[in-house]
Design a protein around this motif. Structure first.
Motif, short mmCIF file in Angstrom:
data_model
loop_
_atom_site.label_atom_id
_atom_site.label_comp_id
_atom_site.label_asym_id
_atom_site.label_seq_id
_atom_site.Cartn_x
_atom_site.Cartn_y
_atom_site.Cartn_z
N GLY A 119 7.85 13.18 17.71
CA GLY A 119 6.71 13.91 17.16
C GLY A 119 5.45 13.08 17.21
O GLY A 119 5.45 11.90 16.83
N GLY A 120 4.37 13.69 17.68
CA GLY A 120 3.11 12.97 17.85
C GLY A 120 2.33 12.81 16.56
O GLY A 120 1.90 11.70 16.22
N SER A 121 2.14 13.89 15.81
CA SER A 121 1.36 13.82 14.58
C SER A 121 2.00 12.90 13.56
O SER A 121 1.33 12.12 12.88
N SER A 122 3.32 12.98 13.46
CA SER A 122 4.06 12.12 12.53
C SER A 122 3.90 10.65 12.92
O SER A 122 3.60 9.79 12.07
N MET A 123 4.08 10.35 14.20
CA MET A 123 3.98 8.96 14.66
C MET A 123 2.58 8.40 14.44
O MET A 123 2.42 7.29 13.90
N LEU A 124 1.55 9.14 14.83
CA LEU A 124 0.18 8.64 14.72
C LEU A 124 -0.25 8.49 13.26
O LEU A 124 -0.94 7.53 12.91
N SER A 125 0.15 9.43 12.41
CA SER A 125 -0.23 9.33 11.00
C SER A 125 0.46 8.14 10.33
O SER A 125 -0.15 7.42 9.53
N MET A 126 1.73 7.92 10.67
CA MET A 126 2.45 6.78 10.10
C MET A 126 1.86 5.46 10.60
O MET A 126 1.74 4.49 9.83
N MET A 127 1.49 5.41 11.85
CA MET A 127 0.86 4.20 12.39
C MET A 127 -0.49 3.95 11.73
O MET A 127 -0.88 2.80 11.50
N PHE A 128 -1.20 5.03 11.41
CA PHE A 128 -2.46 4.87 10.67
C PHE A 128 -2.20 4.25 9.30
O PHE A 128 -2.94 3.37 8.85
N GLY A 129 -1.14 4.70 8.63
CA GLY A 129 -0.78 4.12 7.34
C GLY A 129 -0.45 2.64 7.46
O GLY A 129 -0.87 1.81 6.64
N ILE A 130 0.32 2.28 8.50
CA ILE A 130 0.64 0.87 8.73
C ILE A 130 -0.63 0.08 9.02
O ILE A 130 -0.80 -1.07 8.59
N GLY A 131 -1.55 0.70 9.76
CA GLY A 131 -2.83 0.04 10.04
C GLY A 131 -3.60 -0.28 8.77
O GLY A 131 -4.20 -1.35 8.65
N LEU A 132 -3.56 0.62 7.79
CA LEU A 132 -4.23 0.35 6.51
C LEU A 132 -3.54 -0.80 5.76
O LEU A 132 -4.22 -1.64 5.15
N LEU A 133 -2.21 -0.84 5.80
CA LEU A 133 -1.50 -1.94 5.16
C LEU A 133 -1.88 -3.28 5.80
O LEU A 133 -2.10 -4.28 5.09
N LEU A 134 -1.93 -3.31 7.13
CA LEU A 134 -2.33 -4.53 7.83
C LEU A 134 -3.78 -4.88 7.51
O LEU A 134 -4.14 -6.06 7.38
N ASN A 135 -4.62 -3.88 7.39
CA ASN A 135 -6.03 -4.07 7.05
C ASN A 135 -6.16 -4.78 5.71
O ASN A 135 -6.95 -5.74 5.57
N ILE A 136 -5.41 -4.33 4.74
CA ILE A 136 -5.44 -4.96 3.41
C ILE A 136 -4.91 -6.38 3.47
O ILE A 136 -5.48 -7.31 2.89
N ARG A 137 -3.81 -6.57 4.20
CA ARG A 137 -3.20 -7.90 4.32
C ARG A 137 -4.15 -8.88 5.01
O ARG A 137 -4.27 -10.05 4.60
N MET A 138 -4.88 -8.43 6.01
CA MET A 138 -5.78 -9.31 6.75
C MET A 138 -6.97 -9.78 5.91
O MET A 138 -7.56 -10.82 6.20
N ARG A 139 -7.30 -9.01 4.89
CA ARG A 139 -8.48 -9.34 4.07
C ARG A 139 -8.09 -9.92 2.71
O ARG A 139 -8.88 -9.83 1.75
#
Length: 367
Positions: free
Chosen positions: A342-362
């Motif tokens: 599934g495309g929408s599921s994969m991209l939305s979940m990756m966006f969530g992981i991106g936010l987690l990494l964003n917080i961790r990086m800062r």
């Protein structure tokens, strides 16, 4: 220019866990779609989606998570508009006749998959400087509205599973804000009192059938109970070590419907057995605990809410998906994160992981 200190704080463990789970999902998908007419390209498409998801993760880092939260309401409003368009102009997605997708050229887009993350973003910004007023619970009206509007629109599609996910994700964030036990008790009573109304006027006949089938799958073994029965047969027949890659009969002979999407865990369990299933669960557990540990290190309320909400989304998806494939929950059509096709599921979940990494990086920031 990005601060050079950001790159020193990249969470490689989280990146590795997500890619490892996605890789195991590709193994399951390659077996689930081999020899299936019309599904030969699913594996390649999923690879493209994972690559696109990695791109989403990278792009997410260029904007501070506080700014993502600041635009959270506008993003949530956009998703609500898209949900309205789904009701007016939506179409069935690949392999599904239910009206949950918007078709843009050759692509299918499911706005409800992104509504969970935009809700978390909107709530994180709303509660950024929140101090709970004493003696009333009127402060919950706006957060409830942010959650309730998409829930109603998603139920109308109908998509009870995703609507239920929004409700579940909303709860831990409210807990984090210090909701009083009295308020919880009142909300619980109101929820229980509304169940007869929901049963009579909200749930569709097929949704009622799913609930009744969950309680007794044998009541309709060739109809609404077919999915659960075949899924349990697949998981049980895998034994301890499984039948081997590509050797699962329920998936290979197409006895198991939706075996590349909602029931891919059953396909994987049949071929890799109890050991393989426990490995997948262990990977999700490590991913969850690793991400949740960041809440204790959160520098501000925005980051704490974002982490709590995103982790709640992942946990809930895993529990509901595996619960329905094992017969512990009704079939509600919730994909397994990074695993199901599934495309929408994969991209939305990756966006969530991106936010987690964003917080961790800062994390080096003082607040």
């Amino acid at each position: 220019m990005l601060d050079q200190r950001l790159f020193a704080n990249i969470d490689w463990t989280l990146c590795f866990l997500v890619l490892l789970i996605s890789g195991v999902g590709l193994i399951a998908l390659s077996s689930a779609t081999v020899g299936s007419p019309g599904k030969e390209d699913y594996l390649i498409q999923q690879v493209y989606r994972i690559v696109a998801g990695v791109g989403v993760i990278i792009l997410t880092q260029f904007i501070h998570y506080r700014h993502w939260a600041r635009f959270g309401f506008l993003m949530h409003l956009l998703v609500i508009v898209l949900l309205v368009l789904v009701l007016l102009y939506g179409t069935g997605g690949p392999g599904s006749p239910v009206q949950r997708w918007l078709k843009v050229g050759p692509f299918f887009f499911q706005p409800s998959e992104f509504s969970k993350f935009t809700l978390v973003l909107a709530l994180s910004h709303h509660f950024r400087d929140f101090e709970q007023p004493k003696g009333n619970w009127l402060w919950m009206i706006w957060p409830l509205a942010l959650m309730a509007v998409p829930v109603v629109l998603i139920i109308k599609q109908p998509d009870l599973g995703t609507a239920m996910l929004l409700l579940i994700v909303f709860i831990p964030i409210i807990f984090l804000m210090g909701i009083r036990l009295k308020t919880i008790f009142i909300m619980g009573l109101l929820s229980l009192a509304s169940l007869p109304v929901v049963w009579m006027f909200v749930l569709k006949s097929y949704q009622k059938g799913r609930i009744l089938t969950f309680l007794n799958p044998e009541r309709d073994p060739l109809g609404s109970g077919y999915h659960i029965i075949q899924s349990k047969i697949a998981i049980g027949s895998g034994g301890v070590f499984g039948k081997g890659f590509g050797e699962g009969t329920q998936g290979q002979l197409n006895f198991l419907p939706a075996h590349h999407t909602d029931f891919i865990f059953a396909v994987f369990s049949e071929e890799w057995g109890f050991v393989g299933a426990m490995l997948v669960l262990l990977l999700f557990l490590i991913l969850t605990m690793w991400s949740l540990a960041e809440v204790l290190k959160a520098k501000n309320r925005v980051s704490a809410i974002l982490i709590t909400g995103i982790v709640a989304i992942i946990i809930t998806h895993v529990l509901i998906n595996i619960g329905m494939t094992t017969g512990l929950m009704p079939v509600v059509g919730v994909p397994l994160p990074f695993f199901s096709y599934g495309g929408s599921s994969m991209l939305s979940m990756m966006f969530g992981i991106g936010l987690l990494l964003n917080i961790r990086m800062r994390r080096f920031e003082k607040k």
